[in-house]
Motif scaffolding. Structure first.
Motif, PDB file in Angstrom:
ATOM      1  N   SER A 140       0.826  -1.211   0.000  1.00  0.00           N
ATOM      2  CA  SER A 140       0.000   0.000   0.000  1.00  0.00           C
ATOM      3  C   SER A 140       0.861   1.262   0.000  1.00  0.00           C
ATOM      4  O   SER A 140       2.042   1.237   0.369  1.00  0.00           O
ATOM      5  N   SER A 141       0.261   2.366  -0.383  1.00  0.00           N
ATOM      6  CA  SER A 141       0.986   3.639  -0.429  1.00  0.00           C
ATOM      7  C   SER A 141       1.613   4.019   0.912  1.00  0.00           C
ATOM      8  O   SER A 141       2.798   4.376   0.941  1.00  0.00           O
ATOM      9  N   PRO A 142       0.877   3.952   2.035  1.00  0.00           N
ATOM     10  CA  PRO A 142       1.523   4.326   3.304  1.00  0.00           C
ATOM     11  C   PRO A 142       2.755   3.472   3.618  1.00  0.00           C
ATOM     12  O   PRO A 142       3.795   4.002   4.023  1.00  0.00           O
ATOM     13  N   ALA A 143       2.671   2.166   3.413  1.00  0.00           N
ATOM     14  CA  ALA A 143       3.815   1.294   3.704  1.00  0.00           C
ATOM     15  C   ALA A 143       4.971   1.581   2.758  1.00  0.00           C
ATOM     16  O   ALA A 143       6.135   1.672   3.180  1.00  0.00           O
ATOM     17  N   VAL A 144       4.674   1.745   1.483  1.00  0.00           N
ATOM     18  CA  VAL A 144       5.723   2.016   0.497  1.00  0.00           C
ATOM     19  C   VAL A 144       6.382   3.368   0.771  1.00  0.00           C
ATOM     20  O   VAL A 144       7.606   3.505   0.671  1.00  0.00           O
ATOM     21  N   ILE A 145       5.607   4.360   1.168  1.00  0.00           N
ATOM     22  CA  ILE A 145       6.181   5.683   1.464  1.00  0.00           C
ATOM     23  C   ILE A 145       7.111   5.601   2.672  1.00  0.00           C
ATOM     24  O   ILE A 145       8.233   6.113   2.634  1.00  0.00           O
TER      25      ILE A 145
END
Length: 166
Positions: free
Chosen positions: A64-69
């Motif tokens: 997901s975006s939060p984890a990847v960020i």
């Protein structure tokens, strides 16, 4: 000679992947969800279980975006502060930003609505191509490349084409 053959193989595989993507893209394009979507969603629903569903949600979260960020920031800090690999930071940022940009362009081009059948996770915007999948693939692919590039092989040495000074 071996490296030329390997490069040809990789280029051919990339070209085949592009052709397959284009074929799928033209098949589904901006169309509403097809009977194929319904069949796949129905099949996946059959696999739902108290063990598998949380595991799949975990896999969804790590892409997901939060984890990847968060992971991207950590990787950039390590590359900059610990390893001092400025070129790799540029590579990493270009891969992630380019993937995001390409995904937005493709979504705007195809404008495919999301299926409304049995959603476990709510998302907004167009569904094709999957931003989640593209983002996760680009992130973990770039990470794998950087690890491969900088970790020694089992024999303790890097391939000769990797050990050239920067």
């Amino acid at each position: 000679m071996k490296s030329t053959l390997k490069a040809t193989y990789v280029l051919g595989l990339g070209l085949l992947s592009l052709i397959l993507f284009i074929a799928v893209a033209f098949q589904i394009g901006g169309a509403a969800p097809l009977p194929f979507d319904r069949a796949v969603i129905s099949a996946v629903q059959g696999w739902e279980s108290p063990v598998l569903t949380p595991f799949m949600k975990l896999l969804t979260f790590i892409g997901s975006s939060p984890a990847v960020i968060v992971l991207s920031v950590c990787i950039i800090v390590v590359l900059y502060k610990v390893l001092r690999h400025r070129l790799e930071i540029t590579f990493f940022i270009i891969i992630l930003a380019g993937t995001y940009l390409l995904n937005q362009i493709l979504k705007s081009a195809f404008r495919r609505e999301r299926p409304t059948l049995h959603r476990l996770i709510e998302e907004t915007g167009f569904s094709f191509p999957s931003g989640h999948s593209m983002e996760a693939f680009a992130f973990y692919g770039a990470l794998a490349f950087l690890l491969w590039r900088h970790l020694p092989t089992a024999r303790g040495v890097q391939p000769s084409f990797l050990s050239a000074s920067r």
